[in-house]
Design a protein around this motif. Structure first.
Motif, PDB file in Angstrom:
ATOM      1  N   SER A   9      36.541  35.700  31.444  1.00 49.64           N
ATOM      2  CA  SER A   9      35.589  36.755  31.801  1.00 49.64           C
ATOM      3  C   SER A   9      36.230  37.771  32.729  1.00 49.64           C
ATOM      4  CB  SER A   9      34.357  36.160  32.472  1.00 49.64           C
ATOM      5  OG  SER A   9      33.709  35.266  31.610  1.00 49.64           O
ATOM      6  N   PHE A  10      36.966  37.292  33.715  1.00 41.23           N
ATOM      7  CA  PHE A  10      37.661  38.193  34.636  1.00 41.23           C
ATOM      8  C   PHE A  10      38.656  39.064  33.888  1.00 41.23           C
ATOM      9  CE2 PHE A  10      41.323  39.055  37.368  1.00 41.23           C
ATOM     10  CZ  PHE A  10      40.703  39.840  38.337  1.00 41.23           C
ATOM     11  N   VAL A  13      36.799  41.765  31.803  1.00 42.50           N
ATOM     12  CA  VAL A  13      36.257  42.817  32.664  1.00 42.50           C
ATOM     13  C   VAL A  13      37.386  43.709  33.169  1.00 42.50           C
ATOM     14  CG1 VAL A  13      35.132  43.258  34.890  1.00 42.50           C
ATOM     15  CG2 VAL A  13      34.189  41.554  33.318  1.00 42.50           C
ATOM     16  N   ALA A  14      38.496  43.113  33.561  1.00 40.52           N
ATOM     17  CA  ALA A  14      39.635  43.900  34.027  1.00 40.52           C
ATOM     18  C   ALA A  14      40.201  44.761  32.906  1.00 40.52           C
ATOM     19  CB  ALA A  14      40.721  42.978  34.580  1.00 40.52           C
ATOM     20  N   LEU A  16      38.559  45.962  30.309  1.00 34.88           N
ATOM     21  CA  LEU A  16      37.630  47.047  30.030  1.00 34.88           C
ATOM     22  C   LEU A  16      37.614  48.085  31.141  1.00 34.88           C
ATOM     23  CD1 LEU A  16      34.638  45.023  28.545  1.00 34.88           C
ATOM     24  CD2 LEU A  16      36.294  46.432  27.315  1.00 34.88           C
ATOM     25  N   HIS A  17      37.981  47.690  32.336  1.00 36.33           N
ATOM     26  CA  HIS A  17      37.988  48.604  33.467  1.00 36.33           C
ATOM     27  C   HIS A  17      39.090  49.648  33.333  1.00 36.33           C
ATOM     28  CE1 HIS A  17      37.637  50.083  37.530  1.00 36.33           C
ATOM     29  NE2 HIS A  17      38.917  49.833  37.729  1.00 36.33           N
TER      30      HIS A  17
END
Length: 119
Positions: A9-10, A13-14, A16-17
């Motif tokens: 998950s991390f 998210v990273a 996509l950031h």
């Protein structure tokens, strides 16, 4: 297992950031800009930015009167381009190689750090 999903998950998210974008360094990649309509197959040099060292690759364009180099029906069958109205194709036999040379507008440089996947 919980740690795996937390890390995954991390990572997502990273990922996509960050703004992940690529440059298209291939000029005239859709083969739309032409010098002239091809009279027959093997005339990729009629397409701006592209060269031919042999009688291949072939340049297919609907502006030609040639049944071999026309579109969508030509000597290789029937094919519509992915984008635009022209495309290039090549046929290889056994272990022969057919180059499709193009001059890139700028130098391709490798970044200091690369994120890669594979084995």
């Amino acid at each position: 297992m919980k740690t795996f999903f937390l890390l995954l998950s991390f990572f997502l998210v990273a990922l996509l950031h960050f703004n992940l974008s690529a440059q298209n360094l291939v000029p005239n990649g859709s083969f739309e800009d032409t010098v002239a309509c091809p009279l027959d197959v093997g005339q990729i040099s009629y397409c701006l930015g592209w060269n031919s060292y042999l009688l291949s690759p072939d340049y297919f364009n609907p502006c030609t009167n040639s049944l071999d180099a026309g579109m969508p029906n030509n000597m290789s069958g029937s094919q519509y381009p992915a984008t635009g109205n022209s495309y290039s194709g090549l046929t290889t036999f056994f272990s022969s190689s057919t180059p499709l040379p193009v001059t890139l507008p700028s130098v391709v440089r490798s970044p200091d750090r690369q994120l890669g996947f594979g084995g």
